[in-house]
Write a protein that holds these residues in place. Structure first.
Motif, short mmCIF file in Angstrom:
data_model
loop_
_atom_site.label_atom_id
_atom_site.label_comp_id
_atom_site.label_asym_id
_atom_site.label_seq_id
_atom_site.Cartn_x
_atom_site.Cartn_y
_atom_site.Cartn_z
N TRP A 184 0.83 -1.19 0.00
CA TRP A 184 0.00 0.00 0.00
C TRP A 184 0.88 1.26 0.00
O TRP A 184 1.45 1.60 -1.02
N ILE A 185 0.99 1.96 1.12
CA ILE A 185 1.76 3.20 1.16
C ILE A 185 3.23 2.98 0.79
O ILE A 185 3.87 3.85 0.18
N GLY A 186 3.79 1.85 1.13
CA GLY A 186 5.18 1.55 0.81
C GLY A 186 5.41 1.02 -0.58
O GLY A 186 6.54 0.70 -0.96
N HIS A 187 4.37 0.93 -1.39
CA HIS A 187 4.49 0.40 -2.75
C HIS A 187 5.24 1.40 -3.63
O HIS A 187 5.08 2.62 -3.48
N PRO A 188 6.06 0.93 -4.57
CA PRO A 188 6.81 1.84 -5.45
C PRO A 188 5.93 2.81 -6.23
O PRO A 188 6.37 3.91 -6.57
N ASP A 189 4.69 2.43 -6.52
CA ASP A 189 3.79 3.31 -7.26
C ASP A 189 3.12 4.35 -6.36
O ASP A 189 2.33 5.16 -6.84
N CYS A 190 3.46 4.33 -5.08
CA CYS A 190 2.84 5.26 -4.14
C CYS A 190 3.86 6.26 -3.59
O CYS A 190 3.71 6.76 -2.48
N THR A 191 4.90 6.55 -4.38
CA THR A 191 5.95 7.45 -3.90
C THR A 191 5.61 8.92 -4.10
O THR A 191 6.29 9.78 -3.56
N GLY A 192 4.60 9.21 -4.90
CA GLY A 192 4.20 10.59 -5.10
C GLY A 192 3.32 11.07 -3.96
O GLY A 192 3.21 10.41 -2.92
N PRO A 193 2.68 12.23 -4.11
CA PRO A 193 1.78 12.71 -3.06
C PRO A 193 0.71 11.66 -2.76
O PRO A 193 0.03 11.17 -3.66
N ALA A 194 0.59 11.30 -1.49
CA ALA A 194 -0.34 10.23 -1.10
C ALA A 194 -1.10 10.61 0.16
O ALA A 194 -0.56 11.28 1.05
N VAL A 195 -2.35 10.15 0.22
CA VAL A 195 -3.22 10.37 1.36
C VAL A 195 -3.77 9.03 1.81
O VAL A 195 -4.31 8.27 0.99
N LEU A 196 -3.63 8.73 3.09
CA LEU A 196 -4.21 7.53 3.70
C LEU A 196 -5.26 8.02 4.68
O LEU A 196 -4.94 8.78 5.60
N LEU A 197 -6.50 7.60 4.50
CA LEU A 197 -7.56 8.15 5.33
C LEU A 197 -8.66 7.13 5.53
O LEU A 197 -8.71 6.10 4.86
N GLY A 198 -9.53 7.42 6.51
CA GLY A 198 -10.65 6.53 6.77
C GLY A 198 -10.98 6.46 8.25
O GLY A 198 -10.55 7.28 9.05
N ASP A 199 -11.77 5.44 8.57
CA ASP A 199 -12.13 5.16 9.97
C ASP A 199 -11.16 4.07 10.45
O ASP A 199 -11.30 2.91 10.08
N PHE A 200 -10.20 4.46 11.27
CA PHE A 200 -9.17 3.53 11.72
C PHE A 200 -9.52 2.88 13.05
O PHE A 200 -8.79 2.00 13.51
N ASN A 201 -10.64 3.29 13.66
CA ASN A 201 -11.02 2.78 14.98
C ASN A 201 -9.84 2.86 15.95
O ASN A 201 -9.69 2.01 16.83
N ALA A 202 -9.02 3.87 15.76
CA ALA A 202 -7.76 3.97 16.51
C ALA A 202 -7.57 5.39 17.03
O ALA A 202 -7.24 6.30 16.28
N PRO A 203 -7.77 5.59 18.33
CA PRO A 203 -7.49 6.91 18.91
C PRO A 203 -5.99 7.16 18.94
O PRO A 203 -5.18 6.23 18.80
#
Length: 269
Positions: free
Chosen positions: A157-176
């Motif tokens: 995912w985020i560490g994938h070679p195709d994800c080296t440009g501007p990237a956003v990871l978002l959502g409901d992480f159920n994690a405070p």
């Protein structure tokens, strides 16, 4: 939200757990969710707990109808299929977009899981700039959630070679923020709410008594956070049990390279 007077276009991106279109008044209303999203004027929307519903003669695909009303493309990843209905996560985009990857996140359970926790990676083109957007909805179980968080920042995912440009990871992480899974991601990416205009990050759950910050927008270093925070008003307090979280972002310009310089151009995380 505050607005920057700096040069350069800003990108408005929203994450929203829509609770199957079910509001705190126990009314199911995709149209109400549509109104919430429209009021935020986003370029990109990440949705969780999206209910598609049965599509029979005379009935409509609820997710598709919301996207159509907003004039946005819909990308959907089911996490539950039951009795002819589907639930899952979705990315809506006002600009040219395509799915790069969609798939299940790891589980620690040996039993058949009712809900397949998943992520959805969509590439969006905004005025010549490519943005990688990964929407995820993580487990309620802490150990499993850590495994899923590790996968999200890993090579698929985020560490994938195709994800080296501007990237956003978002959502409901159920994690405070005090959770290990949150800290795992925040160590790798910037939490957008740390740059909000409210003075300090604001909780997103529950809309009746907001005490937990479970919904997040994380960005890579090539993205500047102009502002970020939950959208709280009379409509969002009743439309779902989560507040929508809106972030205004700007892709950092690549530094110019001096003539004769061997320095590489660009800012990567």
């Amino acid at each position: 939200m505050k607005h920057s007077d700096k040069q350069g276009r800003t990108l408005r991106i929203l994450t929203y757990n829509v609770h199957r279109w079910l509001g705190t008044d126990r009314q199911i209303s995709p149209n109400r969710i549509t109104d919430v999203i429209a009021s935020c004027n986003p370029d990109i929307v990440a949705l969780q707990e999206v209910r598609v519903g049965r599509v029979r003669p005379g009935e409509i695909d609820q997710a598709a109808s919301v996207a159509s009303a907003l004039g946005m493309d819909l990308h959907f990843q089911p996490t539950i299929r039951i009795l002819g209905e589907q639930y899952g996560i979705a990315v809506l985009a006002r600009h040219s977009s395509r799915i790069v990857r969609c798939g299940r996140l790891p589980t620690q359970s040996t039993r058949q899981s009712f809900e397949k926790r998943s992520a959805l990676w969509v590439e969006v083109e905004v005025e010549g700039q490519t943005i990688q957007v990964i929407n995820a909805h993580l487990s309620l179980r802490s150990g499993e959630r850590r495994t899923q968080a590790a996968a999200l920042i890993g090579p698929e995912w985020i560490g994938h070679p195709d994800c080296t440009g501007p990237a956003v990871l978002l959502g409901d992480f159920n994690a405070p923020p005090y959770s290990r899974s949150y800290r795992m991601i925040a160590h790798r990416m910037q939490d957008a709410q740390l740059s909000n205009s409210f003075g300090e990050p604001q909780p997103t759950f529950h809309t009746r008594a907001p005490v937990l910050r479970l919904d997040h927008v994380f960005v890579t270093k090539s993205i500047e956070v102009v502002d970020a925070g939950p959208v709280r008003n009379a409509l969002t307090r009743v439309a779902s049990d989560h507040f929508p979280l809106l972030a205004e972002l700007r892709v950092r310009k690549k530094p110019a390279v001096a003539v004769g310089s061997k320095a590489k151009e660009g800012v990567l995380f």
